[in-house]
Structure formats: structure tokens, C-alpha cells
Design an enzyme around this catalytic site. Structure first.
Site, mmCIF file in Angstrom:
data_model
loop_
_atom_site.group_PDB
_atom_site.id
_atom_site.type_symbol
_atom_site.label_atom_id
_atom_site.label_comp_id
_atom_site.label_asym_id
_atom_site.label_seq_id
_atom_site.Cartn_x
_atom_site.Cartn_y
_atom_site.Cartn_z
ATOM 1 N N VAL A 91 -6.155 -23.786 -26.562
ATOM 2 C CA VAL A 91 -6.850 -22.707 -27.270
ATOM 3 C C VAL A 91 -7.925 -22.107 -26.364
ATOM 4 O O VAL A 91 -8.254 -22.656 -25.309
ATOM 5 C CB VAL A 91 -7.478 -23.210 -28.600
ATOM 6 C CG1 VAL A 91 -6.397 -23.765 -29.519
ATOM 7 C CG2 VAL A 91 -8.546 -24.250 -28.344
ATOM 8 N N LEU A 164 -2.410 -21.700 -13.187
ATOM 9 C CA LEU A 164 -1.583 -20.494 -13.022
ATOM 10 C C LEU A 164 -2.467 -19.261 -12.896
ATOM 11 O O LEU A 164 -3.595 -19.236 -13.395
ATOM 12 C CB LEU A 164 -0.629 -20.326 -14.212
ATOM 13 C CG LEU A 164 -1.195 -19.998 -15.597
ATOM 14 C CD1 LEU A 164 -1.571 -18.557 -15.781
ATOM 15 C CD2 LEU A 164 -0.182 -20.381 -16.650
ATOM 16 N N ALA A 224 -12.444 -25.086 -8.853
ATOM 17 C CA ALA A 224 -11.427 -24.204 -8.252
ATOM 18 C C ALA A 224 -11.741 -22.746 -8.579
ATOM 19 O O ALA A 224 -11.733 -21.878 -7.694
ATOM 20 C CB ALA A 224 -10.033 -24.578 -8.766
ATOM 21 N N CYS A 277 -11.210 -15.870 -17.052
ATOM 22 C CA CYS A 277 -11.651 -17.195 -16.602
ATOM 23 C C CYS A 277 -12.818 -17.226 -15.631
ATOM 24 O O CYS A 277 -13.746 -18.007 -15.822
ATOM 25 C CB CYS A 277 -10.469 -17.924 -15.972
ATOM 26 S SG CYS A 277 -9.178 -18.258 -17.174
HETATM 27 N N1 NAD Z 1 -5.583 -16.990 -18.937
HETATM 28 C C1 NAD Z 1 -5.514 -17.683 -17.815
HETATM 29 O O1 NAD Z 1 -5.108 -17.169 -16.766
HETATM 30 C C2 NAD Z 1 -5.927 -19.128 -17.778
HETATM 31 C C3 NAD Z 1 -5.607 -19.902 -16.656
HETATM 32 C C4 NAD Z 1 -5.961 -21.234 -16.641
HETATM 33 C C5 NAD Z 1 -6.658 -21.764 -17.715
HETATM 34 N N2 NAD Z 1 -6.987 -20.998 -18.794
HETATM 35 C C6 NAD Z 1 -7.676 -21.627 -19.916
HETATM 36 O O2 NAD Z 1 -6.725 -21.879 -20.939
HETATM 37 C C7 NAD Z 1 -7.328 -21.741 -22.233
HETATM 38 C C8 NAD Z 1 -6.538 -20.746 -23.056
HETATM 39 O O3 NAD Z 1 -6.607 -19.484 -22.417
HETATM 40 P P1 NAD Z 1 -5.659 -18.283 -22.837
HETATM 41 O O4 NAD Z 1 -5.863 -17.228 -21.819
HETATM 42 O O5 NAD Z 1 -4.286 -18.788 -23.117
HETATM 43 O O6 NAD Z 1 -6.359 -17.862 -24.230
HETATM 44 P P2 NAD Z 1 -5.736 -16.948 -25.367
HETATM 45 O O7 NAD Z 1 -6.899 -16.386 -26.103
HETATM 46 O O8 NAD Z 1 -4.712 -16.022 -24.788
HETATM 47 O O9 NAD Z 1 -4.954 -17.960 -26.322
HETATM 48 C C9 NAD Z 1 -5.566 -18.913 -27.120
HETATM 49 C C10 NAD Z 1 -4.818 -18.986 -28.452
HETATM 50 O O10 NAD Z 1 -5.317 -20.083 -29.193
HETATM 51 C C11 NAD Z 1 -5.246 -19.741 -30.568
HETATM 52 N N3 NAD Z 1 -6.122 -20.619 -31.333
HETATM 53 C C12 NAD Z 1 -7.480 -20.714 -31.317
HETATM 54 N N4 NAD Z 1 -7.902 -21.677 -32.148
HETATM 55 C C13 NAD Z 1 -6.803 -22.213 -32.711
HETATM 56 C C14 NAD Z 1 -6.589 -23.272 -33.653
HETATM 57 N N5 NAD Z 1 -7.628 -23.963 -34.160
HETATM 58 N N6 NAD Z 1 -5.331 -23.548 -34.008
HETATM 59 C C15 NAD Z 1 -4.293 -22.857 -33.492
HETATM 60 N N7 NAD Z 1 -4.417 -21.868 -32.611
HETATM 61 C C16 NAD Z 1 -5.667 -21.541 -32.207
HETATM 62 C C17 NAD Z 1 -5.688 -18.293 -30.581
HETATM 63 O O11 NAD Z 1 -5.258 -17.642 -31.781
HETATM 64 C C18 NAD Z 1 -4.991 -17.747 -29.322
HETATM 65 O O12 NAD Z 1 -3.729 -17.181 -29.614
HETATM 66 C C19 NAD Z 1 -8.769 -21.363 -21.967
HETATM 67 O O13 NAD Z 1 -9.549 -22.519 -21.985
HETATM 68 C C20 NAD Z 1 -8.732 -20.776 -20.567
HETATM 69 O O14 NAD Z 1 -9.961 -20.907 -19.910
HETATM 70 C C21 NAD Z 1 -6.618 -19.694 -18.850
#
Ligand code: NAD
Length: 464
Positions: A91, A164, A224, A277
Site C-alpha cells: 500500500v 523497480l 538507494a 518515491c
Molecule cells: N511507484 C514506484 O515506482 C515504487 C517503487 C518502489 C517502491 N514503491 C513503494 O511501494 C509502495 C506502494 O507504492 P505504489 O506506487 O504502488 O502506490 P499506489 O498508490 O499506486 O498503490 C497503493 C494502493 O494501495 C491501496 N490501499 C491503501 N490502503 C489499503 C488497504 N488498507 N487495503 C487495501 N488496499 C489499500 C490503494 O487504494 C492503492 O491502490 C509505497 O510504499 C512506495 O513507496 C513504489
């Protein structure tokens, strides 16, 4: 321990592509991705693969192969938790907008909600995997919640941060530089780590699967991102010096990048980094350092953000000063709104801040982006709360093609490095614009010699 059922909470930019690849590479494991956002889940289930909620090159093919076979998208979170042996938490962890740590610390409320829901539902032992990027030592908070509110079943917490990059997510997932897994050093912890190693080992060479303790794994992800963003801010700092001194930042970047100690990646000067991020993770790092009383460490990393904000500000300032110190009533065309090419993600995109600055100067903006829809652009501006929603819609229009976008404009600003911008009929664009016609290339992608020959007045970041 053999994993048969995986649940991933969060069907976003990380959860969706990551789990789609796991499902593709492990047809014997059922993977269910759940989300509270019903519209997002419906889009993941759409028969038309062009309507997937996330655009990533190659993702549609992976989803096509696995969806309905062993990859499922659902809003029934409890059921997926109940059936899973392993649960990924993916999430969002945005910067806090309230209370202690406002504007810096990661907001962990979504993580905590997931932990509480897992604790409430789970009736058998589970491995819980942190896929979200989290502050160091979050695993202990999750463990605490699971053990104190659960039904007496056993939980193992692993940290498995995702590295990624959007725009190349599928390639990065298929061929990662490394996979990092942190876990407890107890026997049960080691078994849990091995269970996750076994999953990745279906397609990732063993020597690229790194196992560490949980805290190193959590902190490595923040580190990173801080290092990557620092490279961008470093070359951007040099870009300003190049402009003043007559050096060319591309030449400097090439010259230093060929030094094997430095390397060539992430050395492209630009209008500033964006994405969900970098800023959030560095601010979080700064906050963590401050809470440990490490003021000098915190200040050091904060400069990366300060430099990035400066780069966006000076790009818009330069547009205003070049256009004879006023853009009031002038039409300025933005090519690109996404924070980088090959993604429809606009979170923290430099375009948002540059647009806000120019709108403050009463410019009229016209935006064209190949993948970002109008609602997203307006939502990004509305979120800033700088002006009313009505004003944003009357001052900024979203065009369906670059020629319409640039018609009757005074200047073009390139905010995203989409490849197609290089292939336009720039003579046609020039003919439709007010003269002198200006181009501000915030990504250093256009052939300026060609544009100058047509008659454009050109500015590229980092060129004197
Ligand atoms: N976007 C990137 O490139 C990237 C890369 C590496 C790490 N991250 C990390 O990964 C995590 C997610 O990032 P993202 O870009 O996928 O975010 P995002 O906002 O695209 O997706 C998160 C999803 O989680 C859902 N969500 C939130 N609370 C919830 C709950 N209680 N139950 C069910 N669903 C729930 C939201 O509705 C949303 O669809 C973050 O911590 C981010 O820092 C992101």
C-alpha cells in the site's frame, strides 16, 4: 515451506506489476491482488487490456497470460488474507500531511490498517512481507500489532523492498539487479526468508537474491533512493554552473560518467526529478535522522530536495524572464505532464510545480501528454490549493495532440522526455506559433540545431 497462495494488499504501481510477474513466473502459485479502490480493481479486470489502470510497457502481455489462470484481482480483502500463506503489503506510504512529522515523516496509517486487518482475519500462520517502502524499524511495529491483536497464530515479518523503476517496471522485475529480503535471524525467520527466496528463484539467479537482517533491508531501500536522487541533484547543480560558465552539461556528464568509479546512469540534467518515491523517501530519511538527533546527516540529505526545488523554480523563472519578464495572458504549451516517459504516473512531477509557478504569473497553459488524462492533470493542480478549481480549468487546457496544443502559443516547454516529441513536424509547430517562438527543453531531448534553423529561440537546461 511451500507457498501455494499469495495475497497482495494494494493494486498500485508496485503491487500490480510485481505480482503479475510473480504469477507469470510461478503458475503453481495462486496470486490474488486486493485493493479497497473498487474502480482500480475493475480496471485491472477489464477485458480491454488498454484499460489497465497502470501503463507500463509489456505489462498487458503479462496480465493477459496470467489473469484468470493464477492471477486474480479482487476487493474481497478478508477472503484473500484468509486463504494466503504469504501476504505482501504494497500500500501507499505517502508523506504525512498532519500532526507530528508533517511534511517529512512517512504516513503509516495504511500500513497499520493492513496489519490490523491481517491480525483480525488470519486463522493460520502467515508470512507477512513488507513490499511498501518503510522507515527503518517498521517491521517491529507491524509485529507488535499482529501479535497483540491477532488470534494467536504465528507471523513472520519479512522486508522485501521493491527497486523497480516506473516506465521499465516489467523489465526490471523480470531481470532485477538484485532482490533484497530481510528477515529474523531465528530458525522460523530463516525458514520464512527461504520461502520467499524459493519464489524469486523461479526466474532470478540465486546470486542476485540477497538476504539480510530486517533493518538493513528496510534502510537499504531509503538509501538507494537517496543516492539515486542525489546524483540527479548533483548534475542539476552543475547544470546551472554550466549555463553561467559556457560549459555543456551533457559533455560534462559524459566525461565524468565514463569514469568507472562514477558510472553513467542518473547523470542526465533535467527540470528536476519527480515520482512518488524520491522526495518522500528522502524526507523520511531526513526525519528519521532527526529523530535520532543526527542533525548533520539530516541536513546533508535535505540539500538533495532543496536543489531539486530550486531546479524547478529556476526553470519557470527562466521562462518568465526570457519572455520579456511577463507571461501574463501568454499561451505556453507544455509537452509532457508525467514525471518521466513511458508511464502515466504524475506524482510529484516537475510539470506540476512549473505549471503552478507560471499560472501564478497569469500565463495560459495548454498541455499535451501522450498518456496522462485531463482529469489527472486538473487533480494534480487542484491538490495544491493555490487557486480555485474553476480558475485551474479556465487557465489550463488539455489538448489531444501537440499541434493543437502549440497553436497560437508563445513558448513550448518540454517537461517529460517522451520519445515521440523528437519526431514531431517542428516546422508545422513553428508556423502555428507567435513570434519570436521559444522552446525551453527541460529534458535535453530536442535537436536544437534543427529547431534553431527553423527559427526557434532555444533554451536547453545546462547549456551556456
Ligand atoms: N511507484 C514506484 O515506482 C515504487 C517503487 C518502489 C517502491 N514503491 C513503494 O511501494 C509502495 C506502494 O507504492 P505504489 O506506487 O504502488 O502506490 P499506489 O498508490 O499506486 O498503490 C497503493 C494502493 O494501495 C491501496 N490501499 C491503501 N490502503 C489499503 C488497504 N488498507 N487495503 C487495501 N488496499 C489499500 C490503494 O487504494 C492503492 O491502490 C509505497 O510504499 C512506495 O513507496 C513504489
Amino acid at each position: 515451506m511451500k507457498i501455494k497462495n499469495i495475497c497482495c494488499i494494494g493494486a498500485g504501481y508496485v503491487g500490480g506489476p510485481t505480482m503479475a510477474v510473480v504469477a507469470q513466473k510461478c503458475p503453481h502459485i495462486n496470486v490474488t491482488i486486493v485493493d479497497i479502490n473498487a474502480a482500480r480493481i475493475a480496471a485491472w479486470n477489464d477485458a480491454d487490456l488498454n484499460k489497465l489502470p497502470i501503463f507500463e510497457p509489456g505489462l498487458d502481455e503479462v496480465v493477459k497470460e496470467a489473469r484468470g489462470r493464477n492471477l486474480f484481482f479482487s476487493t474481497d480483502i478478508d477472503k484473500a488474507i484468509d486463504e494466503a500463506d504469504m501476504i505482501f503489503i504494497s500500500v501507499n506510504t505517502p508523506t504525512k500531511t498532519y500532526g507530528k512529522g508533517k511534511g517529512m515523516a512517512a504516513d503509516l496509517k495504511y500500513i497499520e490498517l493492513c496489519a490490523r486487518q491481517i491480525a483480525q482475519v488470519a486463522k493460520s500462520d502467515k508470512i507477512v512481507v513488507e513490499k511498501s517502502t518503510l522507515p527503518v524499524r517498521t517491521a517491529s511495529a507491524i509485529k507488535n500489532i499482529l501479535e497483540n491483536t491477532g488470534n494467536g497464530v504465528n507471523f513472520q515479518i519479512l522486508s522485501n523492498p521493491e527497486f523497480l523503476a516506473e516506465g521499465t517496471a516489467v523489465q526490471d522485475l523480470l531481470n532485477p539487479d538484485r532482490v533484497l529480503i530481510g528477515g529474523d535471524t531465528t530458525e522460523a525467520g530463516k525458514k520464512a526468508i527461504q520461502a520467499l527466496v524459493d519464489i524469486y528463484a523461479h526466474w532470478v539467479p540465486k546470486e542476485r537474491i540477497l538476504t539480510t537482517n530486517v533493518w538493513s533491508s528496510e534502510l537499504s531501500k531509503l538509501t538507494a533512493n537517496a543516492f539515486l536522487a542525489q546524483r540527479v541533484s548533483s548534475i542539476n547543480a552543475m547544470s546551472e554552473l554550466c549555463e553561467k560558465s559556457g560549459a555543456d552539461v551533457n559533455e560534462v556528464s559524459k566525461a565524468i560518467g565514463m569514469d568507472s568509479r562514477i558510472g553513467s546512469k542518473f547523470l542526465k540534467a533535467s527540470v528536476g526529478f519527480g515520482g512518488s518515491c524520491f522526495q518522500k523517501d528522502i524526507l523520511n530519511l531526513v526525519y528519521i535522522a532527526k529523530t535520532y538527533g543526527l542533525t548533520k546527516v539530516a541536513n546533508y540529505w535535505e540539500q538533495v530536495i532543496i536543489m531539486n526545488d530550486h531546479q524547478k523554480q529556476r526553470f519557470s523563472d527562466n521562462i518568465v524572464s526570457t519572455l520579456f519578464n511577463t507571461v501574463s495572458g501568454k499561451k505556453i504549451t507544455f509537452l509532457g505532464w508525467a514525471f518521466k516517459k513511458d508511464t502515466n504516473d504524475t506524482r510529484e512531477s516537475a510539470a506540476i510545480k512549473v505549471a503552478d509557478n507560471l499560472l501564478n504569473e497569469q500565463a495560459k497553459l495548454s498541455v499535451y501528454d501522450p498518456k496522462v488524462v485531463a482529469e489527472r492533470i486538473y487533480a494534480d493542480l487542484d491538490y495544491l490549493n493555490t487557486r480555485s478549481e474553476e480558475e485551474n480549468r479556465s487557465l489550463l487546457t488539455v489538448a489531444q495532440d501537440p499541434y493543437e496544443a502549440s497553436k497560437d502559443s508563445h513558448a513550448i516547454a518540454v517537461l517529460t522526455e517522451w520519445d515521440e516529441f523528437k519526431t514531431y513536424d517542428w516546422q508545422k509547430i513553428y508556423d502555428g506559433m507567435h513570434k519570436p517562438a521559444f522552446v525551453f527543453d527541460g529534458r535535453g531531448i530536442l535537436d536544437m540545431a534543427h529547431l534553431k534553423a527553423i527559427g526557434f529561440e532555444c533554451y536547453t537546461i545546462g547549456k551556456g
